[in-house]
Design an enzyme around this catalytic site. Sequence first.
Site, PDB file in Angstrom:
ATOM      1  N   CYS A  39      -1.752   9.100   2.676  1.00 28.00           N
ATOM      2  CA  CYS A  39      -1.621   8.564   1.315  1.00 28.00           C
ATOM      3  C   CYS A  39      -2.867   8.878   0.507  1.00 28.00           C
ATOM      4  O   CYS A  39      -2.824   8.891  -0.733  1.00 28.00           O
ATOM      5  CB  CYS A  39      -1.354   7.059   1.356  1.00 28.00           C
ATOM      6  N   GLU A  53       0.890  -1.164   0.000  1.00 30.38           N
ATOM      7  CA  GLU A  53       0.000   0.000   0.000  1.00 30.38           C
ATOM      8  C   GLU A  53       0.922   1.206   0.000  1.00 30.38           C
ATOM      9  O   GLU A  53       1.473   1.579   1.031  1.00 30.38           O
ATOM     10  CB  GLU A  53      -0.926  -0.021   1.218  1.00 30.38           C
TER      11      GLU A  53
END
Length: 508
Positions: free
Chosen positions: A295, A261
Amino acid sequence: MQNILQHFQLGELNSGVSTGNSWLHSNGEKIVSSSPVDGKVIGTVQAADRAAYDAAISSAQKAYPIWKAIPAPRRGEIVRQIGEGLRKNKEALGKLVSYEMGKSLQEGYGEVQEMIDICDFAVGLSRQLHGLTMHSERPGHRMYEQYHPLGIVGIISAFNFPVAVWSWNSMLAWVCGDVCVWKPSEKTPLTAIACQRITAEVFAANDVPEGVSCLVIGNRDAGEWMAADERVPLVSATGSTRMGKSVAAVVAGRLGKSLLELGGNNAIIITENADLDMSLIGAVFGAVGTAGQRCTTTRRLIIHESVYDAFKDKLVSAYKQLRIGDPLDQHNHVGPLIDQDAVKAYLASIEAVKAEGGKFVVEGGVLSGAGYESGCYVKPCIAEVENHYKIVQHETFAPILYLIKYSTLDQAIALQNGVPQGLSSAIMTLNLREAEQFLSNAGSDCGIANVNIGTSGAEIGGAFGGEKETGGGRESGSDAWKAYMRRQTNTINYSTKLPLAQGIKFDF
């Protein structure tokens, strides 16, 4: 804060390697944790050396056969108790997250709540680790598939969500029957130690052996040991694309599994049919929440030419109202960046925008004076740019928002997709056709695509992750649990004959 440190038994010098309630000796370097809130040293951690790392892995190896033999619903019950432990410690842990990382207190509490939520999800999952049955082409045969645990799951997490992302991985891995070795960010080691103490207490109360939950605090070398370690079948890594590519290459070189990720470069498309007031809330929180260090932070706004100027004016007005300061003061909207390196990257990005021809409509800069002594507080800023600028194609972990104008939805979607990353995306529109096109296979190429909400703030019920340079991994909800298990196909012959598949004859 001193009371919170005492609550979690965080002294001036802390061991950074644990197999549960046992804290191992190490000769690794000392890691100093300083708060970006005020620049003060919170504590020091003795990082793992290779011997301590190997001892933790050995402990996990010994614990795995015992843990996987415990029925999954019982493992789920233990995870439920971890959730209760987090509930009891929510305020203290939330404040520690906020102080060590620098995110707002509300976001600190929210991160702990996210941990609690994933515990609840994992409890239900512990009774639903289902496989499939299928019909065999051979008479008197039955086929099915089932899932088994992998073994040791290595977890490498980032500073921006210092505890939540670990919980996404560990709670699911634990109910699946895996054991976990966690390498947290060296920038936020104390929150990791606090979590280890909470979970270790629950495991000990349930007579779970040492090694099911291991903590290995270290710098880059600890992550490299884990990536190359054939004893660790799955490495789940959260962080930059650069880091993820390195981990993926090493893990793949030994034919291990990686769950990645990585970076995001997330955009919101604001159409001429958008509710501009609602869009403003999503855009501003998405851009400045966690000081732009998510993110899923909104980095680009792709705005229809007919509403571009009106929405830009709303943004400029909203940014003037932002309060920047101590994140533990709930009147403030924006806290500090994590450290001086992040500040340097922010300033370098601003200069890069100007060098490529970008125009700032809200200027940035570093704040100084009373309340800003750490030197990590910066101004959220807004620049008008072109999507092809090199700096726009890059993920900068800071509150810099880019404005891009478009004329047709096809063009907007192409701009949205026209970056190397593919994590989160959103469209603001009250037009059904626009929303459906955005969600179709001709629309967003991201792992997350939202309508009339922003790019950040994912719920744990859905699988979280993205495509392209974001890594392709999925964590948290839906069927993300399958990443922590190995699939096995089974065929049972209950007849008196042994027919072969595909009608093959083998008589003798």
